[in-house]
Design a protein around this motif. Structure first.
Motif, PDB file in Angstrom:
ATOM      1  N   ARG A  20      17.189 145.829 158.210  1.00  0.00           N
ATOM      2  CA  ARG A  20      16.109 144.432 157.764  1.00  0.00           C
ATOM      3  C   ARG A  20      15.200 144.592 156.465  1.00  0.00           C
ATOM      4  N   SER A  28      21.634 134.522 158.420  1.00  0.00           N
ATOM      5  CA  SER A  28      20.777 132.593 158.907  1.00  0.00           C
ATOM      6  C   SER A  28      19.309 132.693 157.663  1.00  0.00           C
ATOM      7  N   GLU A  29      19.153 133.937 158.683  1.00  0.00           N
ATOM      8  CA  GLU A  29      16.926 135.120 158.075  1.00  0.00           C
ATOM      9  C   GLU A  29      17.162 134.823 156.560  1.00  0.00           C
ATOM     10  N   GLU A  42      20.323 142.363 157.737  1.00  0.00           N
ATOM     11  CA  GLU A  42      19.853 140.707 157.632  1.00  0.00           C
ATOM     12  C   GLU A  42      20.256 140.240 158.476  1.00  0.00           C
ATOM     13  N   THR A  51      26.206 139.436 159.367  1.00  0.00           N
ATOM     14  CA  THR A  51      25.017 139.318 158.546  1.00  0.00           C
ATOM     15  C   THR A  51      25.179 139.806 156.357  1.00  0.00           C
ATOM     16  N   THR A  57      16.744 130.791 155.723  1.00  0.00           N
ATOM     17  CA  THR A  57      15.703 130.186 155.653  1.00  0.00           C
ATOM     18  C   THR A  57      14.576 131.224 155.286  1.00  0.00           C
ATOM     19  N   TYR A  58      14.082 132.459 154.593  1.00  0.00           N
ATOM     20  CA  TYR A  58      13.361 132.562 153.740  1.00  0.00           C
ATOM     21  C   TYR A  58      13.335 131.884 152.539  1.00  0.00           C
TER      22      TYR A  58
END
Length: 343
Positions: A66, A89-90, A86, A112, A93-94
């Motif tokens: 990550r 979706s993250e 990672e 991922t 968002t970031y």
């Protein structure tokens, strides 16, 4: 025997792997390679995998690294490097939180970041290849780390050299070049424009566009649910197939949609073709296997499902479409069995 692959796939199906390694530490990759020995199978979020009931006779490496780092390379240009484990979706968002445009329409796609270039993941006219500058990957043929620039990745519609050369590459990091902006990329899809209440070509606020994508995907059954009868699934099971000019004309005459993908290839809607052949939402196709309650293009595993019954459902559905229309459907999930895999 090893750990059950069912514990690491969204279908929740699959027997044990002979050896399952979890790669957490980016600096520990040489140790992971030594422990794996021969060429392994690489597992990300497990959202595009159908593992065999008998398991996998070999080593599986689960990518769980990550981290996101960013640095400016111009006045309004930011280079973002993301670890392979990672969640995509993250990353979205970031980037939205940091005011970086380029991946805002990829929200809600499971899996991922390391898996995204393999399929050249995309939605709403945006794909991961659009802003990718390079990947760091391990080449199991030469047993060396290498950097592959965008033009070396062989990106096409839902494909890349990582998909056409299965097993050769393990993506370790992905680097994107994004633009600092309060506005999203121009809206290119009509139904998203309607959902956002903007005209085609408009550039809505970044956060508003990203939220609209998630809401639209959820409304159309395009997100992985956390509860309910459709929770065990792998998203869309077939790619929109390429069609010849006569096939395209026949589909249009029957009321079906036809479009050109970013590579200029004419494609029909896989979901429409299945509906045209009598498949409906919630229809039971094989023992323990049914179409999603939201859309026919998603198969769900219910009580009594096995990987074999899902495979039989894929074959039946593709066979019905081929018999009725002459159009061949290609399944999206990777079928993991024995020491080999089938895309």
């Amino acid at each position: 025997m090893g750990e059950l692959l069912a514990d690491y796939t969204t279908f929740r199906l699959g027997g044990p792997a002979d050896q399952l390694l979890t790669h957490h530490d980016p600096d520990g990759w040489p140790d992971t390679v030594r422990a794996a020995g021969e060429r392994p199978f690489i597992l990300g979020g497990g959202s595009n995998i159908l593992a065999a009931d008998a398991g996998y006779r070999g080593t599986v490496i689960r990518m769980a690294t990550r981290g996101i780092t960013a640095h400016p390379v111009g006045t309004d240009t930011i280079e973002v490097t993301v670890q392979a484990g990672e969640p995509l979706s993250e990353l979205v968002t970031y980037c939205v939180a940091e005011g970086l445009s380029g991946v805002e329409y990829l929200g809600g796609i499971p899996g991922t970041v390391g898996a995204a270039p393999v399929q050249n993941a995309g939605a709403y006219g945006q794909q991961i290849a659009d802003h990718l500058t390079h990947v760091t990957a391990y080449d199991w043929t030469s047993r060396q780390l290498t950097h592959l620039d965008t033009d070396q990745c062989g990106f096409r519609y839902r494909s890349s050299r990582f998909k056409t050369e299965p097993g050769r590459w393990t993506i370790l990091t992905v680097t994107l070049r994004l633009t600092r902006s309060r506005r999203a990329a121009p809206v290119a899809y009509s139904h998203l424009a309607r959902a956002l209440d903007v005209p085609l070509g408009a550039r809505p606020p970044l956060a508003e566009a990203a939220a609209g994508v998630i809401a639209d995907r959820r409304a159309r059954g395009l997100t992985l649910p956390t509860t309910g009868p459709d929770v065990r699934q792998a998203g869309s099971i077939f790619m929109n197939p390429p069609v010849t000019a006569p096939q395209a004309a026949a589909v249009r005459a029957a009321g079906g949609p036809v479009h050109q993908d970013p590579d200029g290839v004419t494609r029909a809607s896989a979901g429409w073709l299945l509906e045209h052949c009598g498949y409906t939402r919630g229809l039971h196709v094989e023992p323990g296997v049914a179409c999603s309650s939201r859309r026919v293009l998603t198969l769900t595993a219910r009580n009594g499902a096995t990987a074999s019954s899902v495979t039989a459902a894929l074959q039946r559905m593709a066979g019905d479409v081929a018999q009725a229309t002459g159009i061949e459907l290609r399944h999206e999930p990777v079928l993991l069995h024995g020491p080999t895999m089938t895309a």
